[in-house]
Design a protein around this motif. Structure first.
Motif, PDB file in Angstrom:
ATOM      1  N   ASP A   1       0.833  -1.204   0.000  1.00  0.00           N
ATOM      2  CA  ASP A   1       0.000   0.000   0.000  1.00  0.00           C
ATOM      3  C   ASP A   1       0.868   1.256   0.000  1.00  0.00           C
ATOM      4  O   ASP A   1       0.582   2.231  -0.704  1.00  0.00           O
ATOM      5  CB  ASP A   1      -0.926   0.012   1.216  1.00  0.00           C
ATOM      6  CG  ASP A   1      -2.209  -0.784   0.995  1.00  0.00           C
ATOM      7  OD1 ASP A   1      -2.464  -1.183  -0.156  1.00  0.00           O
ATOM      8  OD2 ASP A   1      -2.949  -0.989   1.970  1.00  0.00           O
ATOM      9  N   LEU A   2       1.935   1.247   0.785  1.00  0.00           N
ATOM     10  CA  LEU A   2       2.808   2.414   0.854  1.00  0.00           C
ATOM     11  C   LEU A   2       3.577   2.624  -0.443  1.00  0.00           C
ATOM     12  O   LEU A   2       3.793   3.771  -0.873  1.00  0.00           O
ATOM     13  CB  LEU A   2       3.769   2.282   2.034  1.00  0.00           C
ATOM     14  CG  LEU A   2       3.134   2.394   3.425  1.00  0.00           C
ATOM     15  CD1 LEU A   2       4.155   2.141   4.512  1.00  0.00           C
ATOM     16  CD2 LEU A   2       2.487   3.765   3.614  1.00  0.00           C
ATOM     17  N   ASP A   3       3.993   1.548  -1.074  1.00  0.00           N
ATOM     18  CA  ASP A   3       4.680   1.680  -2.363  1.00  0.00           C
ATOM     19  C   ASP A   3       3.756   2.306  -3.403  1.00  0.00           C
ATOM     20  O   ASP A   3       4.168   3.165  -4.192  1.00  0.00           O
ATOM     21  CB  ASP A   3       5.162   0.314  -2.855  1.00  0.00           C
ATOM     22  CG  ASP A   3       6.389  -0.191  -2.105  1.00  0.00           C
ATOM     23  OD1 ASP A   3       7.059   0.617  -1.442  1.00  0.00           O
ATOM     24  OD2 ASP A   3       6.671  -1.410  -2.179  1.00  0.00           O
ATOM     25  N   GLN A   4       2.507   1.875  -3.413  1.00  0.00           N
ATOM     26  CA  GLN A   4       1.557   2.430  -4.369  1.00  0.00           C
ATOM     27  C   GLN A   4       1.270   3.899  -4.057  1.00  0.00           C
ATOM     28  O   GLN A   4       1.172   4.732  -4.967  1.00  0.00           O
ATOM     29  CB  GLN A   4       0.264   1.615  -4.374  1.00  0.00           C
ATOM     30  CG  GLN A   4      -0.661   1.948  -5.535  1.00  0.00           C
ATOM     31  CD  GLN A   4      -1.904   1.064  -5.574  1.00  0.00           C
ATOM     32  OE1 GLN A   4      -2.089   0.188  -4.734  1.00  0.00           O
ATOM     33  NE2 GLN A   4      -2.754   1.297  -6.561  1.00  0.00           N
ATOM     34  N   ALA A   5       1.132   4.222  -2.772  1.00  0.00           N
ATOM     35  CA  ALA A   5       0.917   5.615  -2.373  1.00  0.00           C
ATOM     36  C   ALA A   5       2.111   6.478  -2.766  1.00  0.00           C
ATOM     37  O   ALA A   5       1.948   7.616  -3.235  1.00  0.00           O
ATOM     38  CB  ALA A   5       0.672   5.693  -0.869  1.00  0.00           C
ATOM     39  N   ASP A   6       3.298   5.963  -2.581  1.00  0.00           N
ATOM     40  CA  ASP A   6       4.534   6.646  -2.973  1.00  0.00           C
ATOM     41  C   ASP A   6       4.489   7.007  -4.457  1.00  0.00           C
ATOM     42  O   ASP A   6       4.728   8.150  -4.854  1.00  0.00           O
ATOM     43  CB  ASP A   6       5.706   5.715  -2.655  1.00  0.00           C
ATOM     44  CG  ASP A   6       7.069   6.309  -2.977  1.00  0.00           C
ATOM     45  OD1 ASP A   6       7.163   7.243  -3.779  1.00  0.00           O
ATOM     46  OD2 ASP A   6       8.069   5.796  -2.434  1.00  0.00           O
ATOM     47  N   THR A   7       4.154   6.031  -5.286  1.00  0.00           N
ATOM     48  CA  THR A   7       4.106   6.242  -6.736  1.00  0.00           C
ATOM     49  C   THR A   7       3.070   7.288  -7.120  1.00  0.00           C
ATOM     50  O   THR A   7       3.310   8.143  -7.979  1.00  0.00           O
ATOM     51  CB  THR A   7       3.807   4.915  -7.450  1.00  0.00           C
ATOM     52  OG1 THR A   7       4.840   3.962  -7.143  1.00  0.00           O
ATOM     53  CG2 THR A   7       3.726   5.104  -8.948  1.00  0.00           C
ATOM     54  N   LEU A   8       1.915   7.244  -6.467  1.00  0.00           N
ATOM     55  CA  LEU A   8       0.830   8.173  -6.799  1.00  0.00           C
ATOM     56  C   LEU A   8       1.137   9.610  -6.385  1.00  0.00           C
ATOM     57  O   LEU A   8       0.810  10.559  -7.098  1.00  0.00           O
ATOM     58  CB  LEU A   8      -0.466   7.714  -6.130  1.00  0.00           C
ATOM     59  CG  LEU A   8      -1.145   6.492  -6.741  1.00  0.00           C
ATOM     60  CD1 LEU A   8      -2.129   5.881  -5.748  1.00  0.00           C
ATOM     61  CD2 LEU A   8      -1.855   6.860  -8.039  1.00  0.00           C
ATOM     62  N   LEU A   9       1.770   9.782  -5.237  1.00  0.00           N
ATOM     63  CA  LEU A   9       1.976  11.115  -4.689  1.00  0.00           C
ATOM     64  C   LEU A   9       3.255  11.787  -5.171  1.00  0.00           C
ATOM     65  O   LEU A   9       3.366  13.019  -5.178  1.00  0.00           O
ATOM     66  CB  LEU A   9       1.979  11.055  -3.157  1.00  0.00           C
ATOM     67  CG  LEU A   9       0.658  10.637  -2.509  1.00  0.00           C
ATOM     68  CD1 LEU A   9       0.840  10.433  -1.008  1.00  0.00           C
ATOM     69  CD2 LEU A   9      -0.432  11.660  -2.770  1.00  0.00           C
ATOM     70  N   LYS A  10       4.218  10.989  -5.566  1.00  0.00           N
ATOM     71  CA  LYS A  10       5.503  11.541  -5.994  1.00  0.00           C
ATOM     72  C   LYS A  10       5.316  12.468  -7.194  1.00  0.00           C
ATOM     73  O   LYS A  10       4.735  12.095  -8.201  1.00  0.00           O
ATOM     74  CB  LYS A  10       6.464  10.406  -6.354  1.00  0.00           C
ATOM     75  CG  LYS A  10       7.859  10.866  -6.724  1.00  0.00           C
ATOM     76  CD  LYS A  10       8.749   9.677  -7.014  1.00  0.00           C
ATOM     77  CE  LYS A  10      10.173  10.114  -7.334  1.00  0.00           C
ATOM     78  NZ  LYS A  10      11.059   8.945  -7.616  1.00  0.00           N
ATOM     79  N   GLY A  11       5.799  13.672  -7.076  1.00  0.00           N
ATOM     80  CA  GLY A  11       5.748  14.604  -8.198  1.00  0.00           C
ATOM     81  C   GLY A  11       4.462  15.383  -8.342  1.00  0.00           C
ATOM     82  O   GLY A  11       4.421  16.381  -9.071  1.00  0.00           O
ATOM     83  N   VAL A  12       3.376  14.946  -7.668  1.00  0.00           N
ATOM     84  CA  VAL A  12       2.117  15.675  -7.770  1.00  0.00           C
ATOM     85  C   VAL A  12       1.704  16.328  -6.457  1.00  0.00           C
ATOM     86  O   VAL A  12       0.920  17.282  -6.452  1.00  0.00           O
ATOM     87  CB  VAL A  12       0.964  14.773  -8.282  1.00  0.00           C
ATOM     88  CG1 VAL A  12       1.323  14.146  -9.616  1.00  0.00           C
ATOM     89  CG2 VAL A  12       0.598  13.702  -7.264  1.00  0.00           C
ATOM     90  N   ASP A  13       2.207  15.827  -5.347  1.00  0.00           N
ATOM     91  CA  ASP A  13       1.851  16.395  -4.052  1.00  0.00           C
ATOM     92  C   ASP A  13       2.388  17.819  -3.968  1.00  0.00           C
ATOM     93  O   ASP A  13       3.578  18.062  -4.184  1.00  0.00           O
ATOM     94  CB  ASP A  13       2.449  15.544  -2.927  1.00  0.00           C
ATOM     95  CG  ASP A  13       1.847  15.850  -1.573  1.00  0.00           C
ATOM     96  OD1 ASP A  13       1.513  17.024  -1.318  1.00  0.00           O
ATOM     97  OD2 ASP A  13       1.704  14.917  -0.768  1.00  0.00           O
TER      98      ASP A  13
END
Length: 504
Positions: free
Chosen positions: A197-209
């Motif tokens: 779950d954290l790996d997927q969250a990392d991918t989603l948030l990186k660069g857009v947060d």
């Protein structure tokens, strides 16, 4: 295989408002699940509901921050014999009726937060086309991070010792809103789900947060921060440090891998990797996104060092709650308190006299209560806010930069490497560390110092119990605390009955 039935029901929509008080909105009204998730706003409102649950009294608005979990670590003394539940928690009598109710409430609330996240995650991919800008990635990333965060707390409290995990199934990792039976997973499978779950969250948030693009004053447009005009057009992108932001995901990864490091050296290396990434985080001006709190912050009224908050919850009217709990008549107090500390009292050993003039966690943070019925008890001021300013910072930390420095120190493989990191930490906090770790048995010296730092740094933040469990502390140095740790104290029994977890 052992199984547990988890029933998850969905209910009404939430009312959402912009700007800083969005976390203090209460859910109201009714709608069907399809209506709820037919608009971008519906997903935002559902995520708001998850954060409201996260700061409830059974979670980080009480029990998991300064309440139940801190009594279990003996960070508070029981000031009245009438407080039988607190006495049971201090004595690890987890079968006491009151203690059992308090612990069951934590368990239920954690899975309620998980249900909140799952209600979003089961619908969001099918509705991806309704989202504008980066809302899809932000909302899904935060929901995944919240699901991992809550599951990890369940593991830390109700799971086995991290250095001796059992092979049998232990806990359910719930990923769906369903009435179906959810099987219990093994320790290894459960932790793999957290990291996935954290790996997927990392991918989603990186660069857009937004927190990776702007500095915190820009994202916190209050006069206190010297910034009035928001840098983003959508209020929902503001106040990222009170959300599960990108750096919060990295920090949580570091915490999880640090917990898992007895299982593999790879886990230790990953803990180092992610802790360093948070420490190295820079804003668009090339300045550090977070900085360690120091004495000048505390002297300016910022007792909880908000500059190092990576993730926090925004607690409206925090002073009222703090005064009721920590104030002159509050139940959160520490006895055997001594100035100037010539005797072997708990706080006198936790903060030795030689460090008291400079240690930012001590100066101005502790004092005797003046109430005649509690005059022998200490009052802790960490969460008191400066009421003279127009916009007090009502934040309660969930993840701190200081933890990243401690993780690097305890994961270092050489004395020099550990000292290099710890010295930076000590110099900022005002802790004398001139001679380094002990030349003989430096690892044992480091262990003792790390345990003490976690207690001093995160007092009343729910981390002491988990630190003792992670280190498998059996006893503490004489005079420090009347504490003895065993598996019976550290591995809290799960609820005796099954729960229905309602997402309302």
């Amino acid at each position: 295989m052992n199984k547990i039935t988890i029933t998850l029901l969905i209910s009404g929509a939430l009312v959402f408002t912009g700007c800083k008080k969005w976390l203090d909105v209460k859910p109201e009204g009714q709608s069907t699940k399809d209506d709820q998730f037919s608009t971008q706003k519906g997903f935002r409102d559902a995520l708001t509901g998850a954060y409201i649950d996260l700061k409830s009294s059974d979670s980080y608005g009480g029990a998991m921050e300064w309440g139940t979990i801190e009594f279990m670590a003996k960070n508070w003394d029981v000031i009245s014999p009438n407080f039988t539940t607190l006495t049971a928690l201090v004595n690890a009598n987890y079968r006491d009726v009151g203690a059992r109710a308090a612990l069951d409430a934590i368990y239920a609330k954690e899975y309620k937060i998980i249900a909140d996240a799952n209600s979003i995650l089961e619908k969001i991919d099918a509705q991806k086309n309704i989202f504008l800008d980066d809302n899809y990635s932000l909302i899904k990333g935060e929901a995944l991070a919240l699901r991992a965060f809550a599951h990890f707390d369940v593991l830390r409290l109700f799971g086995p010792m991290p250095d001796k995990p059992v092979a049998d199934p232990i806990l359910p990792y719930v990923k769906a809103v369903s009435k179906d039976i959810v099987p219990l997973l093994s320790y290894d499978d459960f932790t793999k789900q957290i990291l996935a779950d954290l790996d997927q969250a990392d991918t989603l948030l990186k660069g857009v947060d937004p927190i990776t693009k702007y500095n915190l004053p820009e994202l916190n447009p209050d006069p206190l921060n010297g910034s009035i005009v928001p840098v983003v057009s959508d209020d929902y992108y503001l106040y990222r440090q009170v959300r599960m932001n990108y750096y919060g995901v990295l920090a949580l990864k570091a915490r999880v891998y640090n917990w898992l490091k007895p299982r593999s050296d790879v886990n230790r290396l990953n803990a180092i990797k992610y802790a360093q990434m948070v420490i190295d985080a820079k804003n668009h001006a090339g300045l550090s996104t977070f900085r360690l709190g120091e004495l000048k912050d505390q002297q300016g009224g910022d007792y909880s060092f908000t500059s190092e908050h990576i993730v926090a919850v925004n607690y409206y009217n925090l002073n009222t709650t703090v005064d009721a709990n920590f104030g002159e008549k509050g139940s959160l107090a520490k006895n055997d308190f001594s100035f100037p500390g010539t005797d072997f009292y708990y706080l006198s050993n936790l903060f030795p006299p030689a460090e008291r003039a400079t240690d930012a966690r001590w100066v101005g943070q502790w004092s005797y209560k003046s109430d005649p019925n509690q005059s022998s008890y200490a009052k802790y001021k960490k969460f008191y806010q400066n009421t003279q300013i127009q916009y007090p910072n009502n934040q309660v930390a969930l993840l701190r930069l200081s933890e990243m420095y401690l993780i690097l120190t305890e994961c270092a493989t050489s004395k020099a490497e550990a000292e290099n990191v710890y010295r930076i930490y000590c110099n900022t906090k005002g802790i004398p560390f001139t001679s380094g770790f002990s030349a003989s048995g430096w690892e044992a010296d480091r262990r003792n110092k790390m345990i003490r730092e976690y207690v001093r740094e995160f007092y009343a933040e729910g981390q002491t119990f988990f630190t003792y469990k992670r280190y498998n502390v059996t006893t503490l140095p004489a005079g420090w605390a009347n504490f003895s740790g065993t598996a019976a104290r550290y591995v809290v029994p799960k609820p005796d009955r099954e729960f229905n977890y309602h997402n309302n």
